[in-house]
Motif scaffolding. Structure first.
Motif, PDB file in Angstrom:
ATOM      1  N   SER A  90       0.834  -1.200   0.000  1.00 20.00           N
ATOM      2  CA  SER A  90       0.000   0.000   0.000  1.00 20.00           C
ATOM      3  C   SER A  90       0.865   1.245   0.000  1.00 20.00           C
ATOM      4  N   LEU A  91       1.931   1.225   0.776  1.00 20.00           N
ATOM      5  CA  LEU A  91       2.838   2.368   0.800  1.00 20.00           C
ATOM      6  C   LEU A  91       3.524   2.539  -0.552  1.00 20.00           C
ATOM      7  N   ALA A  92       4.023   1.454  -1.127  1.00 22.42           N
ATOM      8  CA  ALA A  92       4.708   1.531  -2.421  1.00 22.42           C
ATOM      9  C   ALA A  92       3.802   2.102  -3.499  1.00 22.42           C
ATOM     10  N   SER A  93       2.522   1.798  -3.425  1.00 21.52           N
ATOM     11  CA  SER A  93       1.585   2.242  -4.465  1.00 21.52           C
ATOM     12  C   SER A  93       1.355   3.741  -4.448  1.00 21.52           C
ATOM     13  N   LEU A  94       1.638   4.379  -3.333  1.00 16.17           N
ATOM     14  CA  LEU A  94       1.333   5.798  -3.191  1.00 16.17           C
ATOM     15  C   LEU A  94       2.451   6.724  -3.652  1.00 16.17           C
ATOM     16  N   PHE A  95       3.597   6.166  -3.982  1.00 15.54           N
ATOM     17  CA  PHE A  95       4.679   7.011  -4.475  1.00 15.54           C
ATOM     18  C   PHE A  95       4.486   7.297  -5.957  1.00 15.54           C
ATOM     19  N   PRO A  96       4.845   8.497  -6.414  1.00 19.86           N
ATOM     20  CA  PRO A  96       4.731   8.826  -7.842  1.00 19.86           C
ATOM     21  C   PRO A  96       5.766   8.057  -8.648  1.00 19.86           C
ATOM     22  N   PRO A  97       5.575   7.961  -9.967  1.00 12.98           N
ATOM     23  CA  PRO A  97       6.507   7.205 -10.817  1.00 12.98           C
ATOM     24  C   PRO A  97       7.944   7.696 -10.749  1.00 12.98           C
ATOM     25  N   SER A  98       8.134   8.939 -10.388  1.00 16.67           N
ATOM     26  CA  SER A  98       9.491   9.483 -10.328  1.00 16.67           C
ATOM     27  C   SER A  98      10.281   8.996  -9.124  1.00 16.67           C
ATOM     28  N   ALA A 139      -4.135  -4.487  -7.145  1.00 18.22           N
ATOM     29  CA  ALA A 139      -4.339  -3.041  -7.287  1.00 18.22           C
ATOM     30  C   ALA A 139      -3.096  -2.276  -6.861  1.00 18.22           C
ATOM     31  N   PHE A 140      -2.492  -2.687  -5.755  1.00 23.83           N
ATOM     32  CA  PHE A 140      -1.287  -2.019  -5.280  1.00 23.83           C
ATOM     33  C   PHE A 140      -0.127  -2.200  -6.265  1.00 23.83           C
ATOM     34  N   LEU A 141       0.043  -3.410  -6.763  1.00 22.04           N
ATOM     35  CA  LEU A 141       1.140  -3.672  -7.690  1.00 22.04           C
ATOM     36  C   LEU A 141       0.920  -2.970  -9.032  1.00 22.04           C
ATOM     37  N   SER A 142      -0.317  -2.883  -9.479  1.00 22.05           N
ATOM     38  CA  SER A 142      -0.603  -2.199 -10.737  1.00 22.05           C
ATOM     39  C   SER A 142      -0.220  -0.734 -10.646  1.00 22.05           C
ATOM     40  N   SER A 143      -0.486  -0.128  -9.500  1.00 22.30           N
ATOM     41  CA  SER A 143      -0.187   1.284  -9.331  1.00 22.30           C
ATOM     42  C   SER A 143       1.311   1.549  -9.226  1.00 22.30           C
ATOM     43  N   SER A 144       2.048   0.584  -8.686  1.00 25.81           N
ATOM     44  CA  SER A 144       3.473   0.816  -8.429  1.00 25.81           C
ATOM     45  C   SER A 144       4.391   0.164  -9.448  1.00 25.81           C
ATOM     46  N   SER A 145       3.833  -0.448 -10.505  1.00 27.98           N
ATOM     47  CA  SER A 145       4.648  -1.237 -11.420  1.00 27.98           C
ATOM     48  C   SER A 145       5.732  -0.429 -12.118  1.00 27.98           C
ATOM     49  N   SER A 146       5.506   0.870 -12.332  1.00 25.19           N
ATOM     50  CA  SER A 146       6.469   1.675 -13.082  1.00 25.19           C
ATOM     51  C   SER A 146       7.704   2.063 -12.266  1.00 25.19           C
ATOM     52  N   HIS A 147       7.597   2.022 -10.949  1.00 25.44           N
ATOM     53  CA  HIS A 147       8.712   2.494 -10.131  1.00 25.44           C
ATOM     54  C   HIS A 147       9.159   1.501  -9.061  1.00 25.44           C
ATOM     55  N   LEU A 148       8.604   0.298  -9.073  1.00 28.14           N
ATOM     56  CA  LEU A 148       8.895  -0.676  -8.018  1.00 28.14           C
ATOM     57  C   LEU A 148       9.872  -1.741  -8.484  1.00 28.14           C
ATOM     58  N   THR A 149      10.902  -1.968  -7.703  1.00 29.26           N
ATOM     59  CA  THR A 149      11.855  -3.049  -7.925  1.00 29.26           C
ATOM     60  C   THR A 149      11.744  -4.023  -6.758  1.00 29.26           C
ATOM     61  N   VAL A 150      11.667  -5.303  -7.060  1.00 32.15           N
ATOM     62  CA  VAL A 150      11.571  -6.329  -6.018  1.00 32.15           C
ATOM     63  C   VAL A 150      12.905  -7.040  -5.880  1.00 32.15           C
ATOM     64  N   VAL A 151      13.413  -7.101  -4.673  1.00 31.46           N
ATOM     65  CA  VAL A 151      14.617  -7.852  -4.359  1.00 31.46           C
ATOM     66  C   VAL A 151      14.196  -9.003  -3.446  1.00 31.46           C
ATOM     67  N   GLU A 152      14.297 -10.230  -3.936  1.00 29.06           N
ATOM     68  CA  GLU A 152      13.796 -11.368  -3.169  1.00 29.06           C
ATOM     69  C   GLU A 152      14.851 -11.832  -2.164  1.00 29.06           C
ATOM     70  N   ALA A 153      15.025 -11.023  -1.142  1.00 23.92           N
ATOM     71  CA  ALA A 153      15.973 -11.304  -0.063  1.00 23.92           C
ATOM     72  C   ALA A 153      15.557 -10.481   1.142  1.00 23.92           C
ATOM     73  N   ASN A 154      15.975 -10.902   2.323  1.00 20.62           N
ATOM     74  CA  ASN A 154      15.632 -10.212   3.564  1.00 20.62           C
ATOM     75  C   ASN A 154      16.830  -9.462   4.117  1.00 20.62           C
ATOM     76  N   CYS A 155      16.552  -8.423   4.870  1.00 16.87           N
ATOM     77  CA  CYS A 155      17.606  -7.729   5.609  1.00 16.87           C
ATOM     78  C   CYS A 155      18.114  -8.657   6.705  1.00 16.87           C
ATOM     79  N   ILE A 156      19.433  -8.762   6.874  1.00 14.66           N
ATOM     80  CA  ILE A 156      19.989  -9.692   7.864  1.00 14.66           C
ATOM     81  C   ILE A 156      20.238  -9.021   9.207  1.00 14.66           C
ATOM     82  N   SER A 157      19.997  -7.732   9.312  1.00 17.65           N
ATOM     83  CA  SER A 157      20.320  -6.996  10.528  1.00 17.65           C
ATOM     84  C   SER A 157      19.315  -7.252  11.641  1.00 17.65           C
TER      85      SER A 157
END
Length: 382
Positions: A98-106, A192-210
């Protein structure tokens, strides 16, 4: 780097987790806009990173089935050798997307989650008027239009509650709440969320280890999080390093990046847990109406004194239920808050006894779900 905590679609600097079946789970404060979190444009830094780009969210299933895992099918993107993301979001649940979807394409946004393609497990519900407010908010925030208006698959015009057995309330007495309630279609919402964010979203399939230590500004392993003047760097479980100006932790109640129980902490704590199932019924729905959503059944008439279901814990649990069709219902036994926490096994046992007591026979369990044990911290003021 600003390290924020975003849980159950509610943004906090310090977050107290919200039960996923709470009537108010989906809410983004109007005073917070994603654009206000951003700083200056990215500064180039040499680094090679293997990532995936979301560009086909339409491939997700939109059947509304709560058991179907979304198939996002991300495709490899060209490795950005000098990429510093504007925002890095940890986790890929409703809060994250939901958060990712609210950012503009830039805005360049990265989501880090080794289980990105895993389906959302919990059942989500919300009052219809609250959902309408959110629908309007998502359409107008930051000049980005995210249409979630039809992302539900069931509506009840009213809800009912049972509180009998206490305060001289008869066991059979019902309390009606004439307020429409919805069950969220998790797959449509994710799409719906992914459709809105598809232009600016990159998925990294890994977790933070910290993980945080007793000092909230020191993380382990050493140098797993490094703060620089222009950005921060985080080591991931795939051996890579990701860079970003802002990191938002959406990993939920058991986040490793924050401690809610610091040394000498006197903050009251409680735990919430639930066990639920969607079942095909043999016969009727007992005392529960087929056209109304059950918000609470706190009655204990199904428990015998000395019963292990009682002696196992004196903490109350309640039933939350959604009639889905003539012969199908969703049931969930919940411990709203307790310390020490109630076990999932106890919730399951109490649910079984409750259904048997009311003559509700189950022909087949289609889906069972265990809501994770949530740590609830009460913040006291005044």
């Amino acid at each position: 780097m600003a390290l924020l905590f975003f849980n159950s679609m509610l943004l906090y600097i310090i977050v107290a987790p919200i039960h996923c079946y709470d009537p108010y789970p989906f809410f983004l404060p109007r005073s917070i806009k994603p654009s206000s979190l951003l700083g200056t444009p990215p500064l180039p830094q040499p680094q090679t990173q293997t990532q995936t780009q979301i560009n086909s969210p339409s491939s997700l299933s939109s059947t509304g089935s709560p058991t179907t895992a979304p198939a996002t099918s991300p495709t490899p993107a060209t490795p950005p050798h000098s990429k510093i993301f504007d925002v890095i979001i940890l986790g890929s649940g409703p809060a994250s997307l939901s958060l990712a979807s609210l950012f503009p394409p830039s805005t360049s946004v990265a989501i880090c989650d080794a289980n990105f393609n895993r389906s959302w497990v919990p059942t989500f519900g919300i009052w219809e008027d609250e959902w309408q407010s959110l629908t309007n908010l998502f359409k107008t925030t930051n000049n980005v239009s995210v249409d979630i208006s039809l992302c539900y698959d069931k509506k009840w015009d009213s809800t009912e509650c049972f509180f009998g057995g206490s305060w001289d309330i008869p066991d059979g007495e019902k309390f009606a709440v004439d307020r429409s309630y919805l069950r969220i279609d998790k797959i449509k919402l994710r799409e719906a969320f992914l459709s809105s964010s598809s232009s600016h979203l990159t998925v990294v399939e890994a977790n933070c280890i910290s993980a945080t230590t007793s000092n909230p500004n020191i993380f382990t392993p050493d140098k797993s999080i490094v703060h620089l003047q222009s950005h921060s760097e985080m080591r991931l479980s795939n051996g890579e390093t990701i860079r970003g100006k802002i990191v938002v932790d959406c990993t939920g109640a058991e986040s490793k990046l924050t401690s809610r129980e610091g040394p000498g902490s006197q903050v009251p704590k409680g735990y919430q847990i639930a066990y639920g199932l969607t079942a095909k019924l043999k016969s009727g729905t007992g005392p529960y109406a087929k056209d109304k959503m059950l918000l609470f059944d706190y009655r204990t008439d199904h428990l015998e004194p000395g019963d292990a279901s009682v002696s196992g814990s004196k903490e109350p649990t309640f039933l939350y239920a959604m009639p889905l069709s003539e012969d199908k219902m969703f049931f969930e036994e919940t411990s709203l808050v307790a310390n020490p926490g109630v076990s999932a096994a106890l919730c399951k046992e109490r649910l079984t006894k409750r259904l048997e007591f009311h003559g509700i026979g189950i022909e087949e369990v289609e889906v069972s779900e265990l809501a994770p044990k949530l740590l609830i911290v009460a913040l006291l003021f005044g």
